[in-house]
Write an enzyme that holds these catalytic residues in place. Structure first.
Site, PDB file in Angstrom:
ATOM      1  CG  HIS A   1      44.669 -38.315  31.453  1.00  0.00           C
ATOM      2  ND1 HIS A   1      44.760 -38.676  30.138  1.00  0.00           N
ATOM      3  CD2 HIS A   1      45.917 -37.942  31.824  1.00  0.00           C
ATOM      4  CE1 HIS A   1      46.018 -38.543  29.718  1.00  0.00           C
ATOM      5  NE2 HIS A   1      46.731 -38.102  30.732  1.00  0.00           N
TER       6      HIS A   1
ATOM      7  CB  CYS B   1      38.765 -40.149  30.675  1.00  0.00           C
ATOM      8  SG  CYS B   1      40.496 -40.313  30.289  1.00  0.00           S
TER       9      CYS B   1
ATOM     10  CB  CYS C   1      41.321 -37.967  26.868  1.00  0.00           C
ATOM     11  SG  CYS C   1      40.816 -39.648  26.542  1.00  0.00           S
TER      12      CYS C   1
HETATM   13 ZN   LIG Z   1      40.505 -40.997  28.176  1.00  0.00          ZN
END
Ligand SMILES: [Zn+2]
Length: 222
Positions: free
Chosen positions: A178, A180, A109
């Site tokens: 993801h 994150c 990302c």
């Molecule tokens: Zn991210």
């Protein structure tokens, strides 16, 4: 950009460009020069965090980090590393859907520099050109190995295959987690993100359904 706006764009994973934004002079330095510069800067980050780089376990980390960034995680930034996609004449006149599914995908990302992991599923209907199957996997890997936004990754793979195969009739689906999202911010462990991009005959819902039905066969063995 103010800090509030920086955080908002990051958490919404917005992207504004189809092209990965790289500097004009991005590849003037050699890989070795980049690795040693990143080694220096990452060492500084570690020291800023309070880590003792004279410790045996940590002393090699800045070098490992630089090498991993340039040679592995982000090799796909450099167009010189693009896989050669030899195409062949469609001698058999095959005009049905060809599907390559469950292509494993590791990306990063670009808002948080944390891993994106998942699968890509791709189909095309050949016109004059066909491509070796493993080349599709290599192309997915190449575009994945750069700081990415999932939507952009999907479009970059689609555009490249459309150009290479000389047909608009291509569909790309990516389903990915993801880190994150799972490990920071909202910390949702179970959600994943699906993006779909297509052109040509895949604008037709019947063709899309044939593709999606084929994807679900693994989940519902006959
Ligand atoms: Zn991210």
């Amino acid at each position: 950009m103010d800090k509030k706006k920086i955080e908002t764009i990051g958490d919404n994973h917005l992207s504004f460009n189809i092209e990965t934004p790289v500097l004009e002079n991005a590849f003037e330095k050699s890989d070795e020069q980049k690795i040693s510069a990143i080694q220096f800067h990452f060492g500084e980050i570690m020291k800023e965090l309070g880590l003792d780089l004279t410790d045996d376990s940590l002393s090699g980390t800045p070098y490992r980090f630089g090498k991993m960034y340039v040679k592995e995680l982000f090799y796909g930034l450099n167009p010189a590393n693009k896989p050669r996609l030899a195409t062949f004449q469609n001698k058999y006149g095959f005009q049905k859907m060809l599907i390559e599914k469950n292509i494993s995908l590791d990306s990063t990302c670009e808002h948080h520099f944390l891993p994106i992991t998942g699968n890509a599923h791709i189909a095309y209907i050949p016109k004059d050109k066909v491509i070796g199957l493993s080349k599709i996997n290599r192309l997915v890997d190449y575009y994945s190995r750069r700081p990415q936004v999932q939507e952009r990754l999907c479009v970059q793979i689609l555009n490249d295959l459309q150009n290479t195969l000389e047909t608009e009739d291509v569909i790309v689906v990516i389903n990915a987690k993801h880190l994150c999202v799972t490990s920071r911010g909202i910390e949702d462990k179970s959600s994943s993100t699906t993006t779909t991009e297509y052109g040509g005959c895949f604008e037709n819902i019947q063709n899309r359904n044939e593709f999606f039905n084929c994807l679900s066969l693994d989940n519902h063995p006959q």
